[in-house]
Design an enzyme around this catalytic site. Structure first.
Site, PDB file in Angstrom:
ATOM      1  CB  CYS A   1     -38.074 -44.544 -22.399  1.00 16.27           C
ATOM      2  SG  CYS A   1     -38.476 -45.627 -21.050  1.00 16.27           S
TER       3      CYS A   1
ATOM      4  CG  ASN B   1     -35.664 -57.855 -22.882  1.00 16.29           C
ATOM      5  OD1 ASN B   1     -36.586 -57.084 -23.171  1.00 16.29           O
ATOM      6  ND2 ASN B   1     -34.694 -57.536 -22.027  1.00 16.29           N
TER       7      ASN B   1
HETATM    8  C1  LIG Z   1     -37.189 -59.403 -20.050  1.00 23.10           C
HETATM    9  C2  LIG Z   1     -36.668 -58.159 -19.396  1.00 23.10           C
HETATM   10  C3  LIG Z   1     -37.502 -57.049 -19.234  1.00 23.10           C
HETATM   11  C4  LIG Z   1     -37.035 -55.885 -18.652  1.00 23.10           C
HETATM   12  N1  LIG Z   1     -37.885 -54.841 -18.487  1.00 23.10           N
HETATM   13  C5  LIG Z   1     -37.435 -53.707 -17.855  1.00 23.10           C
HETATM   14  C6  LIG Z   1     -38.306 -52.627 -17.600  1.00 23.10           C
HETATM   15  O1  LIG Z   1     -39.500 -52.684 -17.884  1.00 23.10           O
HETATM   16  N2  LIG Z   1     -37.806 -51.518 -16.991  1.00 23.10           N
HETATM   17  C7  LIG Z   1     -36.494 -51.436 -16.610  1.00 23.10           C
HETATM   18  O2  LIG Z   1     -36.088 -50.410 -16.044  1.00 23.10           O
HETATM   19  N3  LIG Z   1     -35.642 -52.458 -16.830  1.00 23.10           N
HETATM   20  C8  LIG Z   1     -36.081 -53.579 -17.442  1.00 23.10           C
HETATM   21  N4  LIG Z   1     -35.216 -54.641 -17.635  1.00 23.10           N
HETATM   22  C9  LIG Z   1     -33.819 -54.500 -17.191  1.00 23.10           C
HETATM   23  C10 LIG Z   1     -33.602 -55.131 -15.818  1.00 23.10           C
HETATM   24  O3  LIG Z   1     -34.367 -54.466 -14.843  1.00 23.10           O
HETATM   25  C11 LIG Z   1     -32.121 -55.074 -15.430  1.00 23.10           C
HETATM   26  O4  LIG Z   1     -31.719 -53.730 -15.378  1.00 23.10           O
HETATM   27  C12 LIG Z   1     -31.231 -55.812 -16.413  1.00 23.10           C
HETATM   28  O5  LIG Z   1     -31.883 -56.946 -16.919  1.00 23.10           O
HETATM   29  C13 LIG Z   1     -29.894 -56.249 -15.796  1.00 23.10           C
HETATM   30  O6  LIG Z   1     -30.073 -57.121 -14.717  1.00 23.10           O
HETATM   31  P1  LIG Z   1     -30.029 -58.738 -14.862  1.00 23.10           P
HETATM   32  O7  LIG Z   1     -28.765 -59.071 -15.576  1.00 23.10           O
HETATM   33  O8  LIG Z   1     -30.078 -59.233 -13.448  1.00 23.10           O
HETATM   34  O9  LIG Z   1     -31.222 -59.126 -15.654  1.00 23.10           O
HETATM   35  C14 LIG Z   1     -35.684 -55.813 -18.223  1.00 23.10           C
HETATM   36  C15 LIG Z   1     -34.849 -56.918 -18.373  1.00 23.10           C
HETATM   37  C16 LIG Z   1     -35.321 -58.073 -18.956  1.00 23.10           C
HETATM   38  C17 LIG Z   1     -34.373 -59.237 -19.103  1.00 23.10           C
END
Ligand SMILES: Cc1cc2nc3c(=O)[nH]c(=O)nc-3n(C[C@H](O)[C@H](O)[C@H](O)COP(=O)(O)O)c2cc1C
Ligand SMILES: Cc1cc2nc3c(=O)[nH]c(=O)nc-3n(C[C@H](O)[C@H](O)[C@H](O)COP(=O)(O)OP(=O)(O)OC[C@H]3O[C@@H](n4cnc5c(N)ncnc54)[C@H](O)[C@@H]3O)c2cc1C
Ligand SMILES: Cc1cc2nc3c(=O)[nH]c(=O)nc-3n(C[C@H](O)[C@H](O)[C@H](O)COP(=O)(O)OP(=O)(O)OC[C@H]3O[C@@H](n4cnc5c(N)ncnc54)[C@H](O)[C@@H]3O)c2cc1C
Ligand SMILES: Cc1cc2nc3c(=O)[nH]c(=O)nc-3n(C[C@H](O)[C@H](O)[C@H](O)COP(=O)(O)O)c2cc1C
Ligand code: FES
Ligand code: FES
Lengths: 319, 287, 319, 287
Positions: free
Chosen positions: C131, C70
């Site tokens: 960031c 993403n």
């Molecule tokens: C579409 C999307 C948006 C995300 N936005 C953020 C965010 O705004 N801040 C953040 O710390 N992590 C963000 N993440 C990371 C997730 O919080 C998480 O750390 C990462 O996706 C791994 O976990 P997962 O495999 O369960 O998705 C985002 C992930 C995805 C897929």
């Protein structure tokens, strides 16, 4: 008209761009039961070490979603047995050989480079930098631009002048570009990427690590996005440097993805475990894809995704 | 003959007590088969997240439809669960036959075949081959419980004698196959033992056979990523003819080994005196 | 007897250990169409920025094997609208809220921490360190122990004393342990890991990057082995520090895997996109698994895979 | 009514020219359905490597078996290929109904329904709803070729008039649906246009409707990761009531938008004057 599939590793020409990845085809012999190995662009050998190595305890492998972890630990026969038994078999079978070398000190890499490149039939040397440096508390050479540079320059010095040296990089670093640059500055003719990514699995039934070694190297389609990213970044920073791309290539489309990102050839690793014919199937699929796209020469596709193109989102027609 | 990759068709699939038995049309594999071979089955279909093939012993081959292979398996995890869900006419991608088969004696000797759980499956084509050479065949088959003893009827039909054991006593004698082993070796005047079972059972079989001064041919099961000898995941410490221990691949150097050569107590470790062990033996020759 | 599922984020008690991951549940409202959000251990909000942000161009998403990329680019309403509209909705719905904050300078993080922690109903602050730092040529705070430490210490200083601060780390570094240590030394009560991994995909039909932004963040089960490894390493190095584990959790088994490696709670991200009920399903599955294993308290399972246990390989019975 | 997740059963699946039409028993979705809703379909089965659901418009719902939904789709990639392989009685995991449906006029006005390719699918339940309110319905349906014009017969039965277009002239007029639009708007004295088609076609539809001073309700298609509003992947620039452009989610704020509000030329970009654009507008109010 079928595209011209010839490929180059620096000045060395290969009949096609599909190679085996180090450690995923041993020394070629086993695959020759399935097809004639001279149909491969090249065989990249299992990393060769100075002395024989028994590797790490089992279990050495765990399946993960679209990937696998391994902790084989560079089990191998050592350079002497390799030169006596394995390299002659490969050269006798008419396939270009890229010898992967692995050491635990700069001196070991240098010695390996010297011995290996002295033999005929060695198309290139690939320097596996993901080894622990015993002189630096087990830190991997690939983690540090200085250590990587030391190894590459020693290898370049000891390697026969006409054998190109490819430095194999790890994606497990904060920024792969400076390390890539350091290797090129130290004399590497090309770069290979990526090696496996450090990962781990815990077995929720035994409630213990799945691998005897605890951590292991992640490979397979799961890591392809990381491979594409590294290739993309390094190609953008060092556009003239040839890249052996690898990481999760299982189809011709995957191979093309890495080539469009900047790889000049691709190595196929984990996919071989699923499909012993993977390399020749991927080559055929890649050829078809290039033909369908009207690409006349494989070399025209290298890095093509970097060209600036206006996006016409609204012109897309999905219906 | 070299192994082949075959996209076969499922001919039958049925539940046999705790196991699933599946017959697949796979002529190339059937014609190359020798008892002790295994096959590596792709699981999960197109777009699956499961990359690795599952290795299964070949239980039987038949000449029908150009050649079929029969597999017997229990559901362990995600891959075998998928396999158990296949239906007649589904296609299945197999690589095989793989591994070194059971070596057959030149002479018509007495052979004791020991199987535990699905480990019994590869013993029946072995029994066929042995009997074709005029060997006497006896069986000891066991499992934790009656529903996991595979092939008892067929063993009774084929074997000179058949001894059954279960941990819970629900079939045959209560206990493990190895409890009965000394007794049956003596009774049957066995010249050789063949065994396919979990590592702990194989260890005992090898020890008992050694004590009786007869060879044991054991078929081991190690987690395998490739099954064709290229990945080095399936190794175990085996003593070579030269007395040197090497970590050898159970997929191509096995799965059948001479029992006394396998260092069972060191399986899952790198013995310090193995070739290439850390700080250990570094060269093919010398001490 | 069903296990005690209570969990802790430092001194803050949660009813259970299953949280949403930042950016994967917006501000909770959408999920409340499917179930009562008070059943969640906590909602971790989409990262909140000072000003509203429109994010990056589309396409913002590409599917990869067992994962997705993403490049949303922190699209969000800004802290003011968040405090006015979203936080009150969440607190009114009785779910603990972990507010994720994202800035482009140390000062921005400090300001966000001050404003956010002044509100009631904030269980913890999660500092998204992935960031770009505008004051350091866009280098990510999470890439550098010094920058990460500066942010965390400013956040800790400006956060209300009783609101714990969790620093969210990236796996895209050579060694995650020193960065984890730097964050803890700077005052973080806990750590969250892992954020998405930098990846990329090229569309072989258009022969262009699949995402408008080029690179993107890889998430989903594909990255779970990397998450487990990072959690394992950091738990081993800093055993007393609570870890919010995340990365590829899609089932109760996955959640348990992260907990055994050292996480005290888990966040569920990408899995929500496939199954809006993922969090409550995973909680139920986790509870069943603990019960089957005779684990009486969730807290007893944390880091359990680290205990030294002799391996009895030959005792295993697969038959 | 809130969407639900349903594990439905495939009732029928058949090929309709270039498309696959699939009926799934999914009562919870059928009973909540309004024209313009879509559903998110899990693809690949257990252990798949495909994480994301595929979004498909709901073509029809019927009361049979407690409620069925019909989907019409073409095979694009791996997910839709898997879907096309489903057989009767297979189960299918759906989330829906999702999105904002087509808004219906209060009065019995003249409505022109424009569909391109599978975009025609959601127009038929819309036509039903409109006709139930006494509206006049006219159709323009098009596609690159005859086999991709979906629902021509049904349109002819339902519509006051039906105009067909194909790029290659293999059915109806040669050209695109937008070529015929001014003409049909005039002929049918349309008060409103409804359209579901690729972005480029919607752009023209919105422009032509604006030129004729009538509203256009357009159903857009953006790549969606979640379909339920939590991921922010599916945004496009839309002008709000306050005149401010925001990147809004097409899954929950759409997929149906008022044509004049969508900044079609800026789709795929972040317009500099959008709320929160880099260096641009930073607050909800004020310039
Ligand atoms: C579409 C999307 C948006 C995300 N936005 C953020 C965010 O705004 N801040 C953040 O710390 N992590 C963000 N993440 C990371 C997730 O919080 C998480 O750390 C990462 O996706 C791994 O976990 P997962 O495999 O369960 O998705 C985002 C992930 C995805 C897929
Ligand atoms: C030579 C050989 C012959 C075999 N013959 C049979 C047989 O006839 N019938 C039968 O039921 N089983 C047999 N097995 C075991 C069978 O391979 C495993 O049960 C099966 O791979 C488990 O897969 P899974 O997806 O269900 O389990 P998972 O736990 O999901 O598998 C995950 C991974 O671990 C590997 N793995 C897990 N358990 C084993 C195991 N015990 N042995 C090897 N790899 C394992 C899998 O191959 C896969 O790569 C044999 C194994 C070997 C090596
Ligand atoms: C609201 C909505 C309604 C739709 N209705 C229909 C319909 O009724 N019939 C029909 O045939 N198609 C419809 N589509 C398009 C359909 O979703 C895509 O064709 C499908 O997702 C492609 O999946 P794939 O696995 O075959 O392709 P792949 O290219 O393998 O898909 C990879 C990823 O990209 C996404 N993706 C690829 N193409 C599209 C696309 N055009 N739109 C959205 N996501 C895409 C997929 O969802 C998936 O996540 C609709 C899309 C949306 C957003
Ligand atoms: C079992 C196994 C053994 C490997 N051994 C080596 C090795 O000896 N030397 C090396 O440079 N890379 C080794 N690799 C890494 C591969 O060469 C390759 O870089 C990596 O697996 C990514 O490619 P893939 O996803 O196609 O497997 C090994 C990988 C695997 C899976
Ligand atoms: S399983 Fe790969 S070498 Fe044996
Ligand atoms: S698809 Fe996730 S917000 Fe629209």
């Amino acid at each position: 008209m079928s595209p011209d599939m010839r490929a180059r590793l620096a000045h060395v020409e290969l009949a096609n761009p599909v190679l085996t990845a180090s450690g995923c085809a041993a020394f070629g012999r086993e695959l020759s039961q399935f097809f004639d190995v001279s149909r491969l662009g090249a065989v990249v050998t299992k990393s060769v070490t100075l002395a024989p190595r028994a590797g790490r305890p089992t279990p050495r492998v765990a399946e993960t979603p679209s990937g696998m972890l391994n902790s084989v630990g560079l089990q191998g026969p050592g350079v002497e047995a390799f030169l006596r038994r394995d390299l002659p078999w490969l050269t006798a079978h008419g396939v270009p050989v890229v010898v992967s070398i692995a050491g635990s000190s700069v001196a070991e890499y240098a010695e390996l480079a010297r011995r290996v490149s002295a033999e005929s039939g060695v198309a290139a040397v690939e320097v596996n930098l993901s080894c622990p440096n015993v002189e630096d508390r087990g830190r991997r050479f690939a983690s540090d631009a200085g250590a990587a540079s030391d190894v590459v320059s020693a290898v370049r010095t000891h390697c026969r002048f006409d054998v190109p040296v490819f430095a194999k990089l790890s994606a497990d670093v904060t920024d792969v570009v400076p390390i890539a640059k350091a290797c090129v500055d130290a004399g590497a003719e090309g770069l290979s990427m990526i090696n496996t990514i450090l990962g781990m699995a815990v077995d929720v039934d035994t409630m213990r690590p799945s691998l005897a070694g605890g951590t292991g190297g992640l490979s397979g389609p799961a890591v392809r996005p990381v491979a594409v990213r590294c290739i993309w970044q390094v190609y953008a920073a060092l556009p003239g440097v040839p890249i052996i791309g690898m990481g999760g290539v299982a189809t011709g489309r995957d191979a093309l993805e890495l080539i469009l990102a900047g790889a000049c050839v691709v190595s196929v690793g984990t996919a071989i475990f699923h499909d012993p014919y993977a390399c020749i199937r991927i080559l055929r699929e890649l050829e078809e894809l290039l033909e369908q796209r009207g690409v006349e020469r494989l070399s025209d596709a290298i890095g093509l995704a970097h060209r600036a193109l206006p996006r016409h989102r609204t012109e897309e027609n999905h219906l | 003959m070299a192994p082949v990759q075959v996209t076969g068709t499922v001919l039958t699939i049925r539940q046999v007590d705790a196991y699933h038995a599946m017959t697949v049309v796979a002529p190339g594999i059937a014609e190359r088969f020798k008892a002790g071979h295994f096959t590596a089955v792709a699981v999960g279909g197109a777009e699956t997240s499961m990359l690795l093939r599952r290795c299964l012993s070949i239980h039987d081959v038949k000449p029908d439809y150009g050649g079929t292979v029969e597999l017997v398996f229990s559901v362990q995890g995600r891959g075998t669960a998928w396999l158990a869900d296949r239906r007649v006419r589904d296609s299945l991608d197999l690589v095989g036959p793989l591994g070194r088969p059971f070596p057959l004696p030149r002479d018509p000797v007495h052979c004791l075949l020991v199987g535990s759980g699905y480990g019994s499956a590869p013993l029946f084509p072995l029994a066929d081959a042995l009997q074709a050479r005029g060997c006497r065949v006896d069986f000891i088959l066991g499992a934790p419980s009656a529903d996991r003893v595979f092939g008892a009827l067929r063993a009774r039909r084929m074997g000179e004698t058949t001894t059954l054991t279960t941990d819970d006593g629900s079939l045959g004698m209560r206990g493990s196959v190895t409890d009965m082993l000394p007794h049956v070796i003596a009774d049957s005047q066995a010249d050789v033992v063949y065994a396919c079972a979990p590592m702990a059972v194989l260890r005992s079989v090898a020890a008992v056979a050694a004590r009786h001064g007869i060879p044991a041919m054991v078929s081991v099961e190690e987690a395998m990523a490739c099954g064709i000898g290229v990945c080095m995941s399936c190794v175990l410490p085996v003593v070579g003819d030269d007395g040197i221990t090497r970590l050898v691949r159970s997929c191509v150097d096995g799965p059948v080994f001479r029992g006394e050569r396998v260092r069972f107590d060191d399986v899952g470790t790198i013995p310090f005196d193995a070739l290439g062990a850390p700080g250990g033996r570094l060269a093919e020759a010398g001490p």
